[in-house]
Design an enzyme around this catalytic site. Structure first.
Site, PDB file in Angstrom:
ATOM      1  N   ASN A 185      46.067  14.055  41.026  1.00 45.27           N
ATOM      2  CA  ASN A 185      46.865  14.267  42.241  1.00 45.27           C
ATOM      3  C   ASN A 185      46.391  15.484  43.040  1.00 45.27           C
ATOM      4  O   ASN A 185      47.140  16.094  43.789  1.00 45.27           O
ATOM      5  CB  ASN A 185      48.354  14.386  41.912  1.00 45.27           C
ATOM      6  CG  ASN A 185      49.210  13.940  43.090  1.00 45.27           C
ATOM      7  OD1 ASN A 185      48.774  13.130  43.918  1.00 45.27           O
ATOM      8  ND2 ASN A 185      50.434  14.472  43.185  1.00 45.27           N
TER       9      ASN A 185
ATOM     10  N   TYR B  46      56.086  22.471  47.782  1.00 45.18           N
ATOM     11  CA  TYR B  46      54.990  23.451  47.825  1.00 45.18           C
ATOM     12  C   TYR B  46      53.799  22.739  48.424  1.00 45.18           C
ATOM     13  O   TYR B  46      53.609  21.544  48.207  1.00 45.18           O
ATOM     14  CB  TYR B  46      54.637  24.024  46.450  1.00 45.18           C
ATOM     15  CG  TYR B  46      54.435  23.004  45.367  1.00 45.18           C
ATOM     16  CD1 TYR B  46      53.258  22.260  45.289  1.00 45.18           C
ATOM     17  CD2 TYR B  46      55.415  22.783  44.407  1.00 45.18           C
ATOM     18  CE1 TYR B  46      53.069  21.315  44.291  1.00 45.18           C
ATOM     19  CE2 TYR B  46      55.242  21.830  43.406  1.00 45.18           C
ATOM     20  CZ  TYR B  46      54.067  21.105  43.360  1.00 45.18           C
ATOM     21  OH  TYR B  46      53.894  20.172  42.386  1.00 45.18           O
TER      22      TYR B  46
ATOM     23  N   GLU C 219      59.804  12.349  42.437  1.00 40.81           N
ATOM     24  CA  GLU C 219      59.901  13.102  41.191  1.00 40.81           C
ATOM     25  C   GLU C 219      61.168  12.607  40.518  1.00 40.81           C
ATOM     26  O   GLU C 219      62.270  12.821  41.023  1.00 40.81           O
ATOM     27  CB  GLU C 219      60.012  14.611  41.462  1.00 40.81           C
ATOM     28  CG  GLU C 219      58.816  15.221  42.181  1.00 40.81           C
ATOM     29  CD  GLU C 219      57.632  15.505  41.263  1.00 40.81           C
ATOM     30  OE1 GLU C 219      57.724  15.263  40.044  1.00 40.81           O
ATOM     31  OE2 GLU C 219      56.603  15.976  41.796  1.00 40.81           O
TER      32      GLU C 219
HETATM   33  O1  0X9 Z   1      52.123  18.675  42.167  1.00 43.60           O
HETATM   34  C1  0X9 Z   1      52.143  17.455  42.081  1.00 43.60           C
HETATM   35  O2  0X9 Z   1      51.159  16.760  41.913  1.00 43.60           O
HETATM   36  C2  0X9 Z   1      53.482  16.737  42.165  1.00 43.60           C
HETATM   37  N1  0X9 Z   1      54.424  17.342  41.253  1.00 43.60           N
HETATM   38  S1  0X9 Z   1      54.248  17.173  39.643  1.00 43.60           S
HETATM   39  O3  0X9 Z   1      55.150  18.060  38.968  1.00 43.60           O
HETATM   40  N2  0X9 Z   1      54.681  15.723  39.202  1.00 43.60           N
HETATM   41  O4  0X9 Z   1      52.886  17.381  39.304  1.00 43.60           O
HETATM   42  C3  0X9 Z   1      54.050  16.855  43.548  1.00 43.60           C
HETATM   43  C4  0X9 Z   1      53.127  16.545  44.659  1.00 43.60           C
HETATM   44  C5  0X9 Z   1      53.884  16.460  45.955  1.00 43.60           C
HETATM   45  N3  0X9 Z   1      53.129  16.874  47.073  1.00 43.60           N
HETATM   46  C6  0X9 Z   1      53.100  18.164  47.507  1.00 43.60           C
HETATM   47  N4  0X9 Z   1      53.900  19.041  46.988  1.00 43.60           N
HETATM   48  N5  0X9 Z   1      52.289  18.459  48.457  1.00 43.60           N
HETATM   49 ZN    ZN Z   2      53.178  14.545  38.462  1.00 48.03          ZN
END
Ligand code: 0X9
Ligand code: ZN
Length: 785
Positions: free
Chosen positions: A267, A373, A395
């Site tokens: 991600n 964030y 989430e």
């Molecule tokens: O950080 C991430 O990849 C996602 N959260 S996690 O705790 N599941 O890893 C959220 C990504 C959402 N997009 C942004 N915050 N830009």
């Molecule tokens: Zn995640």
């Protein structure tokens, strides 16, 4: 060491996840670049480094970052070994211990899963969703579904992981309505992150229920006939397997980075904002984005599937945890999403979060991804910007680390599945309809005989649908009949809103109706959306039993046993505005209402409720003459200001024995709608809760149950309407429609009357004429209960 009270300064709803713009800072793991197979001697801590030096100390102490990055002044969560804990302790960095028993919790989870598997093998498990499932078990279950529903679900391999595991994609749709790829599509993927074990479970729940409910549930049938669903339950099979066999908190894929470290964060591996905020060049980091965008076969598999399906119009990437519905974009704070996409995605986010709340009561906050964030190279941003498809990051449960974090209790898997199934069905309905039809005021279940019922509605575009030139109409007929629908055109008000009403009907009749909007494109949208479903309105003789604008004392009293509030006690007064309290009542030309201490005070917290509960009691009302009764009032409730938001509730009780015993009528909060101030008018059935007697009473209880919360409540414009049902056509009141009623009607034929059915005016139009005769003849012989 300075240890803060747990949860004291956590930003957005106690999120696990956080990252500042900390390129290069995140996640240098003291534990090395590969997984941790045994967490004995490790502790889960929450850390607040104050400055750059403390950030460095934290980084050196941490063995596994559970959040995605960290920076001075922000909270982050870590798993540290004993040496790391000592470093934190010695350095003076602010931290709290969340959990010292990580390994025993992991072991307990493993043992529980083993037992659940035995139960499953013996056919004794409550459901497949009673515990987590491995990649192999997920594939076995999908094979069963493929065999059981070959018409509805098909499988294709969309890619191969770094370690050579197949990545499977499933196409789910009905044979009705043309080729799969010609229908508008929804695409979901889950398990990009290896440790987020609830996500494949929720997605499996969605798949299973779509195929099982098809043909029996009309709503599911519609979205299976009209749409195609493309789903990848496990996009990162290597990482997920590794999290099962070795490291429960592994996040990335299993790329060998060639330097003793493993894994790329799938991600962070996408071309939009690649390498931007919330990423780290350190290959050991949990947010290492890879050497270049789309370097990983798992990413390529998803990209290729998205590009191969140009009919896809909405996408969700399922993650955990924090209970959030996130709309794009997330790689920078400035939201460059143009209209109408932004408004549509925001609307749809709330629609989905509401569907979740309505299903299980769990609150998923709907916010912008970057507000969580900023993070560069996230899937969602590429799906939206790169492929032009509306995209969300979900989430899932739980909201906090304390509620289990990635190790969500197994008992919550089923509700997690149910609530997310509700969310995607809401999204699917919206995709089929393109627009949402909402009533301007709630449609009453009972209305006054002979009086028209307002059923005005608004239309809002949810996908890119033009509302220009739309027209609307209401279709109504006697409930349960085969009559042709009578059509009443709705009057367009120009802003997507329509005025409309159904004509008043005779006492004792029930009307069923639906509204329909015809778009200039020729498409029609109906509410209720499912063909064959209607809204019902029963016509009865209504009268207003109570109407109280609270402009002067009217017998309401304050105080009940158990009330301990020291400030913010209910009073009848002119409210003074604060950030949490209204600045005016709701009565036209009025000024006063009941409010939990009217004064504004020096600050928002001066005269809000503190120290416990305060109760407001109505006088005793005699409602014994009614067959049905509803209460209507305007309430204000705010528990979202202050340091501990959304912790308290407003409870409304009703009694039918003068207050000796109470039943709950409604509960507002702790989260969800109506907890953020603003006057909300509600209408609730009383007889659904208690039988109507001559001693009906109401009680409004607001409280501050803990410290640190700002709680304000207010009440205005209280009324009670009772309804007496009648036996349509029974002018003589003997319970049967017969010759006596016919004579009665003929004796006054042609005259104007005021007594409704009793006077022979069955249709309620104020005169006795052929319409009434016709109505009576159609009811002839009916026996009322
Ligand atoms: O950080 C991430 O990849 C996602 N959260 S996690 O705790 N599941 O890893 C959220 C990504 C959402 N997009 C942004 N915050 N830009
Ligand atoms: Zn995640």
């Amino acid at each position: 060491m300075r240890v803060r009270a747990m949860g004291a300064t956590v930003g957005v709803s106690g999120l696990l996840v956080f990252a500042g713009s900390v390129l290069g800072l995140a996640g240098v793991a003291a534990g090395g670049g590969d997984g941790i197979s045994n967490y004995d001697g490790y502790t889960h801590v929450r850390v607040w480094p104050d400055d750059a030096w403390e950030v460095g100390v934290t980084r050196d102490a941490g063995a596994r970052l559970l959040s995605e990055g960290f920076a001075a002044g922000r909270m982050s969560e870590w798993i540290v070994d004993d040496a790391g804990l000592e470093t934190l302790e010695a350095s003076g960095v602010t931290y709290v211990v969340i959990d010292r028993e990580i390994e025993s919790r992991i072991r307990a989870e493993r043992e529980r899963i083993a037992l659940a598997n035995e139960a499953l093998a013996l056919g004794r498990a409550d459901s497949w969703f009673s515990d987590y499932k491995s990649v192999a078990q997920i594939e076995t279950r999908l094979d069963e579904l493929l065999a059981a529903y070959p018409e509805l679900i098909s499988e294709e391999q969309v890619g191969t992981s770094v370690d050579g595991m197949p990545i499977w994609g499933y196409t789910i749709t009905s044979p009705v309505g043309g080729d799969a790829d010609s229908k508008p599509g929804l695409m979901f993927n889950s398990t990009i992150h290896a440790r987020e074990w609830v996500t494949p479970m929720a997605v499996m729940y969605i798949i299973e229920n779509l195929v099982e409910d098809y043909g029996t549930d009309p709503r599911v049938t519609r979205v299976m006939d009209e749409l195609v669903w493309y789903i990848i339950p496990v996009l990162n099979p290597d990482g997920y397997s590794y999290a099962w066999t070795t490291d429960r908190f592994w996040r990335k894929n299993r790329r060998d980075n060639g330097n003793g470290t493993f894994g790329v964060d799938l991600n962070r591996n996408w071309p939009v904002g690649f390498g931007g905020p919330g990423t780290s060049l350190n290959t050991a980091s949990d947010v290492y984005p890879g050497p270049f965008a789309l370097s990983e076969p798992e990413s390529i598999a998803l990209r290729d599937w998205v590009l191969a399906k140009p009919n896809v119009e909405a996408h969700i990437d399922f993650h955990s945890y924090s209970a959030l519905v996130l709309w794009p974009i997330g790689y920078q704070f400035e939201n460059t999403v143009p209209e109408p996409d932004l408004s549509n995605m925001v609307e749809l986010s709330f629609l989905m979060s509401d569907a979740i709340f309505d299903t299980t009561g769990y609150t998923y906050a709907a916010i912008n991804s970057a507000e969580l964030y900023p993070a560069g190279g996230v899937v969602q941003d590429w799906v939206y910007e790169g492929a032009g498809v509306y995209s969300w990051t979900f989430e899932l449960r739980p909201e906090t680390a304390g509620q289990g974090g990635f190790v969500l209790p197994a008992a919550e898997l089923l509700p997690a599945g149910q609530e997310n199934y509700a969310a995607v069905l809401a999204l699917a309905d919206a995709l089929v309809d393109g627009v949402r039809v909402e009533f301007l005021q709630s449609v009453p279940s009972t209305a006054d005989a002979g009086s028209p019922v307002a059923v005005g509605f608004t239309t809002t575009s949810l996908f890119d649908v033009s509302l220009d030139g739309a027209s609307g109409a209401v279709y109504h007929r006697a409930a349960g009949s085969d009559d042709k629908f009578e059509v009443v055109p709705a009057v367009g008000l120009g802003d997507g809103s329509f005025d409309a009403e159904i004509p008043g009907q005779a006492c004792g009749t029930t009307t069923e109706f639906y509204v329909e909007v015809s778009l200039a494109s020729g498409a029609t949208v109906r509410s209720p959306s499912v063909e064959g479903e209607f809204y019902d309105v029963a016509f009865a003789a209504q009268s207003t039993a109570v109407e109280d604008a609270f402009e002067s004392p009217s017998g309401w009293t304050v105080g009940a046993p158990g009330d301990t509030a020291s400030t913010g006690v209910w009073e009848l007064a002119v409210p003074q505005a604060t950030d949490a309290q209204p600045g005016a009542d709701t009565t036209v030309d009025g000024t006063r209402c009941w409010v939990t201490q009217a004064a504004s005070g020096a600050s928002v917290g001066t005269f809000d409720i503190d120290g416990g509960a305060t109760s407001l009691l109505s006088p005793v009302y005699d409602l014994s003459a009614g067959d049905a009764a509803s209460v209507r009032y305007s309430r204000w409730y705010n528990n979202s200001a202050g340091a501990s938001p959304n912790e308290d509730v407003l409870r409304v009780f009703v009694s039918n024995n003068g207050g000796a015993t109470w039943e709950i009528l409604e509960e507002v909060g702790p989260g969800g709608s109506g907890t953020d101030g603003g006057w909300v008018t509600v209408e609730l059935s009383i007889d659904d809760v208690v039988a109507l007697t001559d001693a009906v009473r109401f009680m409004f209880v607001a409280e501050d149950s803990g410290g640190g919360s700002i709680v304000e409540a207010a009440l205005d414009d209280f009324s009670i309407v009772t309804a007496e049902t009648c036996c349509a056509g029974d002018t003589t009141g003997d319970g049967v429609v017969g010759p006596d009623d016919l004579f009665e009607l003929l004796s006054v034929f042609g005259s104007s009357v005021t007594g409704g059915v009793a006077d022979g005016d069955l249709t309620g139009d104020g005169a006795v004429g052929p319409d009434d005769l016709f109505e009576l003849l159609s009811l002839f012989g009916v026996v009322c209960g």
